[in-house]
Structures are given as structure tokens and as C-alpha cells.
Design a protein around this motif. Sequence first.
Motif, PDB file in Angstrom:
ATOM      1  N   ASP A 265     -53.128 -10.454  24.452  1.00 19.03           N
ATOM      2  CA  ASP A 265     -52.516  -9.486  23.553  1.00 19.03           C
ATOM      3  C   ASP A 265     -53.557  -8.959  22.565  1.00 19.03           C
ATOM      4  O   ASP A 265     -54.438  -9.712  22.113  1.00 19.03           O
ATOM      5  CB  ASP A 265     -51.364 -10.123  22.779  1.00 19.03           C
ATOM      6  CG  ASP A 265     -50.163 -10.428  23.666  1.00 19.03           C
ATOM      7  OD1 ASP A 265     -50.077  -9.835  24.761  1.00 19.03           O
ATOM      8  OD2 ASP A 265     -49.334 -11.260  23.264  1.00 19.03           O
ATOM      9  N   PRO A 266     -53.479  -7.678  22.215  1.00 18.30           N
ATOM     10  CA  PRO A 266     -54.446  -7.126  21.263  1.00 18.30           C
ATOM     11  C   PRO A 266     -54.257  -7.704  19.873  1.00 18.30           C
ATOM     12  O   PRO A 266     -53.176  -8.168  19.506  1.00 18.30           O
ATOM     13  CB  PRO A 266     -54.141  -5.628  21.287  1.00 18.30           C
ATOM     14  CG  PRO A 266     -52.706  -5.541  21.715  1.00 18.30           C
ATOM     15  CD  PRO A 266     -52.499  -6.670  22.670  1.00 18.30           C
ATOM     16  N   ASP A 267     -55.319  -7.667  19.099  1.00 11.51           N
ATOM     17  CA  ASP A 267     -55.254  -8.112  17.709  1.00 11.51           C
ATOM     18  C   ASP A 267     -54.626  -7.060  16.815  1.00 11.51           C
ATOM     19  O   ASP A 267     -54.193  -7.362  15.698  1.00 11.51           O
ATOM     20  CB  ASP A 267     -56.657  -8.456  17.202  1.00 11.51           C
ATOM     21  CG  ASP A 267     -57.247  -9.649  17.938  1.00 11.51           C
ATOM     22  OD1 ASP A 267     -56.614 -10.717  17.924  1.00 11.51           O
ATOM     23  OD2 ASP A 267     -58.309  -9.497  18.555  1.00 11.51           O
ATOM     24  N   CYS A 268     -54.584  -5.827  17.273  1.00 11.67           N
ATOM     25  CA  CYS A 268     -53.835  -4.791  16.565  1.00 11.67           C
ATOM     26  C   CYS A 268     -53.319  -3.785  17.579  1.00 11.67           C
ATOM     27  O   CYS A 268     -53.928  -3.566  18.635  1.00 11.67           O
ATOM     28  CB  CYS A 268     -54.684  -4.084  15.501  1.00 11.67           C
ATOM     29  SG  CYS A 268     -55.849  -2.859  16.163  1.00 11.67           S
TER      30      CYS A 268
ATOM     31  N   ARG B  26     -55.072   0.269  20.674  1.00 11.63           N
ATOM     32  CA  ARG B  26     -55.043  -1.193  20.778  1.00 11.63           C
ATOM     33  C   ARG B  26     -56.457  -1.712  20.579  1.00 11.63           C
ATOM     34  O   ARG B  26     -57.409  -1.167  21.149  1.00 11.63           O
ATOM     35  CB  ARG B  26     -54.505  -1.631  22.141  1.00 11.63           C
ATOM     36  CG  ARG B  26     -53.156  -1.015  22.487  1.00 11.63           C
ATOM     37  CD  ARG B  26     -52.774  -1.350  23.927  1.00 11.63           C
ATOM     38  NE  ARG B  26     -52.255  -2.692  24.054  1.00 11.63           N
ATOM     39  CZ  ARG B  26     -52.306  -3.419  25.170  1.00 11.63           C
ATOM     40  NH1 ARG B  26     -52.911  -2.930  26.239  1.00 11.63           N
ATOM     41  NH2 ARG B  26     -51.793  -4.625  25.218  1.00 11.63           N
ATOM     42  N   GLY B  27     -56.602  -2.746  19.746  1.00  9.09           N
ATOM     43  CA  GLY B  27     -57.927  -3.268  19.447  1.00  9.09           C
ATOM     44  C   GLY B  27     -57.988  -4.778  19.560  1.00  9.09           C
ATOM     45  O   GLY B  27     -57.013  -5.482  19.266  1.00  9.09           O
TER      46      GLY B  27
ATOM     47  N   GLY C 125     -68.003  -7.770  18.388  1.00 11.57           N
ATOM     48  CA  GLY C 125     -67.455  -6.753  17.490  1.00 11.57           C
ATOM     49  C   GLY C 125     -65.998  -6.492  17.792  1.00 11.57           C
ATOM     50  O   GLY C 125     -65.163  -7.401  17.760  1.00 11.57           O
ATOM     51  N   ILE C 126     -65.662  -5.266  18.125  1.00 10.08           N
ATOM     52  CA  ILE C 126     -64.294  -4.869  18.451  1.00 10.08           C
ATOM     53  C   ILE C 126     -64.332  -3.966  19.670  1.00 10.08           C
ATOM     54  O   ILE C 126     -65.202  -3.086  19.767  1.00 10.08           O
ATOM     55  CB  ILE C 126     -63.631  -4.128  17.277  1.00 10.08           C
ATOM     56  CG1 ILE C 126     -63.464  -5.066  16.067  1.00 10.08           C
ATOM     57  CG2 ILE C 126     -62.278  -3.536  17.677  1.00 10.08           C
ATOM     58  CD1 ILE C 126     -63.040  -4.346  14.788  1.00 10.08           C
ATOM     59  N   VAL C 127     -63.427  -4.191  20.610  1.00  6.40           N
ATOM     60  CA  VAL C 127     -63.245  -3.270  21.728  1.00  6.40           C
ATOM     61  C   VAL C 127     -61.833  -2.720  21.645  1.00  6.40           C
ATOM     62  O   VAL C 127     -60.935  -3.338  21.065  1.00  6.40           O
ATOM     63  CB  VAL C 127     -63.494  -3.951  23.095  1.00  6.40           C
ATOM     64  CG1 VAL C 127     -64.947  -4.405  23.192  1.00  6.40           C
ATOM     65  CG2 VAL C 127     -62.551  -5.124  23.308  1.00  6.40           C
ATOM     66  N   ALA C 128     -61.625  -1.537  22.235  1.00 15.22           N
ATOM     67  CA  ALA C 128     -60.338  -0.877  22.031  1.00 15.22           C
ATOM     68  C   ALA C 128     -60.027   0.089  23.161  1.00 15.22           C
ATOM     69  O   ALA C 128     -60.889   0.436  23.971  1.00 15.22           O
ATOM     70  CB  ALA C 128     -60.336  -0.126  20.698  1.00 15.22           C
ATOM     71  N   SER C 129     -58.777   0.517  23.189  1.00 13.72           N
ATOM     72  CA  SER C 129     -58.346   1.578  24.093  1.00 13.72           C
ATOM     73  C   SER C 129     -57.462   2.534  23.309  1.00 13.72           C
ATOM     74  O   SER C 129     -56.871   2.164  22.290  1.00 13.72           O
ATOM     75  CB  SER C 129     -57.576   1.014  25.287  1.00 13.72           C
ATOM     76  OG  SER C 129     -56.340   0.453  24.868  1.00 13.72           O
ATOM     77  N   ALA C 130     -57.378   3.774  23.781  1.00 13.38           N
ATOM     78  CA  ALA C 130     -56.525   4.768  23.133  1.00 13.38           C
ATOM     79  C   ALA C 130     -55.829   5.589  24.203  1.00 13.38           C
ATOM     80  O   ALA C 130     -56.486   6.181  25.067  1.00 13.38           O
ATOM     81  CB  ALA C 130     -57.355   5.671  22.218  1.00 13.38           C
TER      82      ALA C 130
END
Length: 293
Positions: free
Chosen positions: A171-174, A259-260, A266-271
Motif C-alpha cells: 500500500d502507498p504511504d500516501c 500515490r507515493g 527517496g520517494i517513488v510515485a504514480s499519477a
Amino acid sequence: MPIDPSVAIGADLGERSFSWGASDVLLYHLGIGAGQRAGDHLSPAALRYTLDDENLHVLPSFGVVAPTFHETAPPPLDLPGCDIDLAQVVHGSQSVTVHRPIPTSGTATLRKSITDVWDKGKAAVIWDEGTVVSDAGEELWTVRSSIFVRGEGGFGGDRGSSTSVELPGRDPDCEVTYTVTEQQALLYRLCGDRNPLHADPQFARDAGFPAPILHGLCSYGIVLRELTDALLGGDASAVRGFGARFAGVVFLGETIGVRGWRTDEGIVASARIVSDDEQRDGAPVLADCSLTL
């Protein structure tokens, strides 16, 4: 031939001197949606983007647009060794690396060159990189971007590498959303990109879209801001770099879901688009998103 890698690769794209001030920073932040949520006009965290006092900070993505912020015409695409049609060009990817927090005002010079030209068969990918240096000689930030040129491949060049950001299988952290306003592109175009594709309905229809679309770099800034707020306590100075690949379009009024995940690097994400329209729900916006801290 339209593209000659022997001429293009390493070509000096010259230098551009530019200045910026707090008003430019404020306009940019407003253009990428800062201050739009209920209560933001009273929130100290939100006002760090939108109030020109001693707490104003600068999101690193501002560095991408700062050199051309005051332009009112699209830049000419006269790249050495590249005889290409602007109508066949789309922004492929973008990254920015800051060597220190971007000041709220200053004067600097950007020096750029073409670093790579890739042959993808039916298309070409042209990469450029530039470093921004202050008048005092300090390196402030570095930008790297690619353009995708349809119909200009097949010249026998290097296909290039293909790297992707792997998202964790948890699950994403945000997980946050941002709804693009109907006037967002009209506001963002004041940040130096007057392409009529983002403002003129007839031009957009002629280009094959039912309506004007949001600037890719506006989506880029929105996603970085949302991740900074959700995972970094709104501290823009914590971000050392941000890179992403442009994967789809956003229409005005649509909602971007971000989603991050925190990682060791660091941080990876999708949009992606969040919509009741089954044809648009889940449509990609940005891919291979990564923040360096």
C-alpha cells in the motif's frame, strides 16, 4: 537527413540569462494549484507557497520554467542537426536537480547542450541538459529533458536505454487527489508557455483533442507539490530532485490521483486520472516518478 546525430550530440544550445522574483514564484505556485484547498488561506504550511514573506520557499520544479518564465511566444525548435516539425514533437520526460534551495529571487544563466539522440524506429528521442549558474558563479540547479519526435526514427542511431521506476508491491504511504480547475491552463500559461493547445478550443480540436489540455509541466508541478505536502510536511527544501515521464494528457476539470511510497532512496510515485468515466479512469498522467531527498 532530418536528424544527424553526428551534428546534434554534444551541440551547444547556447546560454540564456534570466531573472526572477517573488512574484514569479507566487504565480508559479498558484499555477500548480497551491492555496486552492479549503482553509489554505489560513494555513501556515500552505501560505509558504503563496505569501511573499520570510517563510516563502520555492518548489524545485520552478527551476524548469524559470529561464523562460517571461516568454510570450513558444521557443523556436532550431536544434543543431535536427530538422524536425514542431507538430510532431511531444515532451517526453523532465527532471530537475537542485544543488541548493532555489532562492526566491535572483539572476542566473542557463547553459544547455544536446546530450543524446536515440533512434526508436518510428520516432526519435532527443535529450538535452543544462545547468543554471548564479551571477556569483554558484551552480544552482540542473535540468534534463527529452522530446519525442514522431516519424523521425530509422536513421540508424543508438536505441538508447530504457529504465523504469519500480513501484513497491505494498500500500502507498500516501494517496491524494487534486482536481484541476477549468481555468488552470489559462493561469499556468502565464508561467511562460503560451502554446494555444492549452487555451484555444479550436486549436485543440484541430490537433485532435476535444478540448484544450493541461500543460504537462503543470501536471509535473502539481504531482511534486502534492507529494511534498503529503510526505515531506510541505518542506520544499527537502526535495533535491524530481524526475518523471509524461505518460498521458489531462483535461481541465479532471482529477489527478497521486500515490507515493517512501523508499531507501527517496520517494517513488504514480499519477493517474480518477474519474467516473470508465474510459478515462486510470489513464496515466506521469510515470517513472521519483523524488531524491
